[in-house]
Design a protein around this motif. Sequence first.
Motif, mmCIF file in Angstrom:
data_model
loop_
_atom_site.group_PDB
_atom_site.id
_atom_site.type_symbol
_atom_site.label_atom_id
_atom_site.label_comp_id
_atom_site.label_asym_id
_atom_site.label_seq_id
_atom_site.Cartn_x
_atom_site.Cartn_y
_atom_site.Cartn_z
ATOM 1 N N GLY A 87 1.128 -1.168 0.113
ATOM 2 C CA GLY A 87 0.107 0.065 -0.039
ATOM 3 C C GLY A 87 0.745 1.272 0.161
ATOM 4 O O GLY A 87 0.207 2.488 -0.022
ATOM 5 N N ARG A 88 2.189 1.090 -0.684
ATOM 6 C CA ARG A 88 2.743 1.902 0.062
ATOM 7 C C ARG A 88 3.275 3.119 -1.719
ATOM 8 O O ARG A 88 3.280 2.013 -3.185
ATOM 9 C CB ARG A 88 4.154 2.116 0.429
ATOM 10 C CG ARG A 88 4.244 1.882 1.772
ATOM 11 C CD ARG A 88 5.148 2.366 2.394
ATOM 12 N NE ARG A 88 4.981 2.121 4.322
ATOM 13 C CZ ARG A 88 4.661 1.625 5.208
ATOM 14 N NH1 ARG A 88 4.172 -0.013 3.799
ATOM 15 N NH2 ARG A 88 3.973 1.487 6.453
ATOM 16 N N PRO A 89 3.368 4.025 -2.008
ATOM 17 C CA PRO A 89 3.672 4.584 -2.990
ATOM 18 C C PRO A 89 4.630 3.628 -4.053
ATOM 19 O O PRO A 89 6.084 3.747 -3.485
ATOM 20 C CB PRO A 89 4.216 5.878 -2.924
ATOM 21 C CG PRO A 89 3.089 6.076 -1.994
ATOM 22 C CD PRO A 89 3.163 4.739 -1.360
ATOM 23 N N ALA A 90 4.553 3.052 -5.279
ATOM 24 C CA ALA A 90 5.370 2.874 -5.869
ATOM 25 C C ALA A 90 6.372 3.591 -7.067
ATOM 26 O O ALA A 90 5.168 3.787 -8.130
ATOM 27 C CB ALA A 90 5.049 0.996 -6.653
ATOM 28 N N GLY A 91 7.625 3.540 -6.807
ATOM 29 C CA GLY A 91 7.747 4.248 -8.012
ATOM 30 C C GLY A 91 8.150 6.125 -8.052
ATOM 31 O O GLY A 91 7.068 6.434 -6.953
ATOM 32 N N ASP A 92 9.107 6.836 -9.025
ATOM 33 C CA ASP A 92 10.018 7.804 -8.788
ATOM 34 C C ASP A 92 7.850 8.657 -8.514
ATOM 35 O O ASP A 92 7.794 9.289 -7.980
ATOM 36 C CB ASP A 92 10.271 8.568 -9.013
ATOM 37 C CG ASP A 92 11.927 8.118 -8.859
ATOM 38 O OD1 ASP A 92 11.593 7.000 -7.837
ATOM 39 O OD2 ASP A 92 12.807 7.515 -9.376
ATOM 40 N N ALA A 93 7.573 8.555 -10.120
ATOM 41 C CA ALA A 93 6.259 9.058 -10.155
ATOM 42 C C ALA A 93 4.956 8.918 -8.801
ATOM 43 O O ALA A 93 4.315 10.300 -8.846
ATOM 44 C CB ALA A 93 5.689 8.754 -11.453
ATOM 45 N N ALA A 94 4.609 8.057 -8.677
ATOM 46 C CA ALA A 94 3.655 7.729 -7.496
ATOM 47 C C ALA A 94 4.226 9.185 -6.041
ATOM 48 O O ALA A 94 3.880 9.279 -5.605
ATOM 49 C CB ALA A 94 3.823 6.941 -7.666
ATOM 50 N N ARG A 95 6.057 8.313 -5.475
ATOM 51 C CA ARG A 95 6.112 9.295 -4.106
ATOM 52 C C ARG A 95 6.224 10.428 -5.143
ATOM 53 O O ARG A 95 6.021 11.730 -3.888
ATOM 54 C CB ARG A 95 7.949 8.587 -3.950
ATOM 55 C CG ARG A 95 7.503 7.437 -3.756
ATOM 56 C CD ARG A 95 8.790 6.900 -3.012
ATOM 57 N NE ARG A 95 9.965 6.588 -4.550
ATOM 58 C CZ ARG A 95 10.119 5.029 -4.784
ATOM 59 N NH1 ARG A 95 9.152 4.867 -3.472
ATOM 60 N NH2 ARG A 95 10.207 4.848 -5.986
ATOM 61 N N THR A 96 6.708 11.349 -6.295
ATOM 62 C CA THR A 96 6.659 12.567 -6.252
ATOM 63 C C THR A 96 5.322 13.337 -6.124
ATOM 64 O O THR A 96 4.892 14.414 -5.803
ATOM 65 C CB THR A 96 6.935 13.444 -7.538
ATOM 66 O OG1 THR A 96 8.152 12.369 -7.569
ATOM 67 C CG2 THR A 96 6.890 14.533 -7.986
ATOM 68 N N ALA A 97 4.290 12.168 -6.797
ATOM 69 C CA ALA A 97 2.802 12.793 -6.396
ATOM 70 C C ALA A 97 2.544 12.793 -5.503
ATOM 71 O O ALA A 97 1.777 14.084 -4.305
ATOM 72 C CB ALA A 97 2.062 11.651 -7.251
ATOM 73 N N MET A 98 2.842 12.176 -4.894
ATOM 74 C CA MET A 98 1.985 11.805 -3.113
ATOM 75 C C MET A 98 3.280 12.847 -1.844
ATOM 76 O O MET A 98 2.167 12.838 -0.902
ATOM 77 C CB MET A 98 2.827 10.407 -2.568
ATOM 78 C CG MET A 98 1.010 9.153 -3.065
ATOM 79 S SD MET A 98 -0.418 9.528 -2.322
ATOM 80 C CE MET A 98 0.007 8.525 -0.599
ATOM 81 N N ALA A 99 4.288 13.603 -2.288
ATOM 82 C CA ALA A 99 4.612 14.180 -1.596
ATOM 83 C C ALA A 99 3.757 15.628 -1.755
ATOM 84 O O ALA A 99 3.566 16.329 -0.462
ATOM 85 C CB ALA A 99 5.503 14.075 -2.598
ATOM 86 N N THR A 100 2.167 15.583 -2.342
ATOM 87 C CA THR A 100 1.487 16.915 -1.589
ATOM 88 C C THR A 100 -0.109 16.314 -1.264
ATOM 89 O O THR A 100 -0.665 16.969 -1.530
ATOM 90 C CB THR A 100 1.182 17.842 -3.288
ATOM 91 O OG1 THR A 100 0.595 16.492 -4.357
ATOM 92 C CG2 THR A 100 1.971 17.745 -4.416
ATOM 93 N N PHE A 101 -0.152 15.048 -1.476
ATOM 94 C CA PHE A 101 -0.808 14.887 -0.254
ATOM 95 C C PHE A 101 -0.466 14.994 0.902
ATOM 96 O O PHE A 101 -0.350 14.648 1.531
ATOM 97 C CB PHE A 101 -0.778 13.280 -0.507
ATOM 98 C CG PHE A 101 -1.893 12.612 0.004
ATOM 99 C CD1 PHE A 101 -3.124 12.179 -0.911
ATOM 100 C CD2 PHE A 101 -2.014 11.718 1.448
ATOM 101 C CE1 PHE A 101 -4.701 10.555 -0.289
ATOM 102 C CE2 PHE A 101 -3.363 10.977 1.289
ATOM 103 C CZ PHE A 101 -4.246 10.495 0.476
ATOM 104 N N ARG A 102 -2.178 15.169 1.924
ATOM 105 C CA ARG A 102 -2.086 15.318 2.987
ATOM 106 C C ARG A 102 -3.610 15.213 3.284
ATOM 107 O O ARG A 102 -4.677 15.719 2.960
ATOM 108 C CB ARG A 102 -1.716 16.511 3.620
ATOM 109 C CG ARG A 102 -2.597 18.427 2.914
ATOM 110 C CD ARG A 102 -1.436 19.115 3.518
ATOM 111 N NE ARG A 102 -2.551 20.200 2.291
ATOM 112 C CZ ARG A 102 -3.579 20.787 3.587
ATOM 113 N NH1 ARG A 102 -3.426 20.636 4.352
ATOM 114 N NH2 ARG A 102 -3.828 21.658 2.597
ATOM 115 N N GLU A 103 -3.776 14.332 4.584
ATOM 116 C CA GLU A 103 -5.536 14.395 4.960
ATOM 117 C C GLU A 103 -5.842 14.508 6.580
ATOM 118 O O GLU A 103 -5.941 14.408 7.550
ATOM 119 C CB GLU A 103 -5.543 12.608 5.349
ATOM 120 C CG GLU A 103 -6.611 11.889 5.011
ATOM 121 C CD GLU A 103 -6.808 10.387 5.566
ATOM 122 O OE1 GLU A 103 -5.639 10.462 5.798
ATOM 123 O OE2 GLU A 103 -7.705 9.850 5.454
ATOM 124 N N PRO A 104 -6.234 16.166 6.423
ATOM 125 C CA PRO A 104 -6.272 16.989 7.354
ATOM 126 C C PRO A 104 -7.783 16.015 7.849
ATOM 127 O O PRO A 104 -8.728 15.619 7.181
ATOM 128 C CB PRO A 104 -6.413 18.032 7.127
ATOM 129 C CG PRO A 104 -6.921 18.230 5.924
ATOM 130 C CD PRO A 104 -6.422 17.326 4.729
#
Lengths: 238, 238
Positions: A87-104
């Motif tokens: 369930g963790r981001p796989a690949g650089d593109a996914a990690r880059t996208a997830m860098a802007t993810f937050r769940e307040p």
Amino acid sequence: MPVDRSLPIPLHVQVEELLLSDLDAGTWQPGERLPAEPVLAARFGVNRLTVREAIASLRRTGRVVARQGSGTFVATPPLRIDLDAAGRPAGDAARTAMATFREPVLDVRRTRLTGEARTELGVDEGLEIETLALLSDAPVMHTVYSIASAATADEARAQLDGPWLPDRFEALVGTSLRSAWRAFDAVPARRHEAALLDVEPGSPILRRSGVNVDADGVARTFHVRAYRSDRLRIVLRD
Amino acid sequence: MPVDRSLPIPLHVQVEELLLSDLDAGTWQPGERLPAEPVLAARFGVNRLTVREAIASLRRTGRVVARQGSGTFVATPPLRIDLDAAGRPAGDAARTAMATFREPVLDVRRTRLTGEARTELGVDEGLEIETLALLSDAPVMHTVYSIASAATADEARAQLDGPWLPDRFEALVGTSLRSAWRAFDAVPARRHEAALLDVEPGSPILRRSGVNVDADGVARTFHVRAYRSDRLRIVLRD
């Protein structure tokens, strides 16, 4: 290609499907402006109101966006995020996208549980924790977590301070948790959810439900998530 | 509980949400008849047309069903089928349910691939195999499989004779396959799909896409499935 007036299908539905075929085929690229209503009306052999109705329907499902005073544009495709088996981001593109993810956290309440949450957790009362996840500050996912815990809402709020929500839930129930099952379905957006996700009520929403259990297999958390499929596409790598 | 006329929300939307709350709470059980329109109209403080509009919307999403001349009934909840990690029915209930499952082939064609199928498979031409899965003879799932194979449609038809479709695809591509990724989203039903699944165009549809690869990791099949969430709920056991 004009519409077929001999078919027992409303003209705006036919126009919508022809436009969808064009969008699927890449006739217009993301960010590109669609031809003006009179041009489309002439192409399909219908009046402008019919074109307008078809475009309104495409807008509701996020395929096109209207910009005040400047027309209708092809929407950006959903951001694809690949997750590995854990369930963790796989690949650089996914990690880059997830860098802007937050769940307040929007709300924490101690409440009488109802429906599936109550059935799955087997308790009458628990905590409800409501979150709205953002990707690049745009809402993509609304979640209601129901948690079998005796904590008060204030105690829970204090525990929820930390970076990664699933870890915080383990603190809240006082034990480690693992996923027992996951299910997906499609539902029309309800009003509260539609307002939070910034879509029209009734738009198709991807819903994911699931239960997490403790070491003894006892269900401790139940969650229901509503995703904006037009903004976020979760890809599970096998 | 009457509607709130001070809210900037259409009355039929308010009535629909109040009815949904009742349905979620189990006020009426599956198979039970809803109160008649005049009764509901009086309860919510609206006219009959407003009630009718709200009920039409609930019907589109499969929460209630109309029976000619006898009223509106609470729909049966979707059949829940638990699958284990290998994708096989888990538990006696799931196996019993799946005993009535079949997936007849509607069409086999050799065609120019488009859109995601073409991108994922990296070939211009291939086979498209269209199936409509039935559960107790009711349509629940429409699939289009795109297959990178040099076979003609007639050759493929001959190969597709056998009980379990994934095995038949392995025969078709001449090698064993494994799943590379799976993704879910929610989309409005298109006309062709809506007709096959017996829902109204625009109803929310759960879509599952995925790619299967050969031993070298080369993508060989791509599929897009459309599920009727109101009839079938797939639960993935972790």
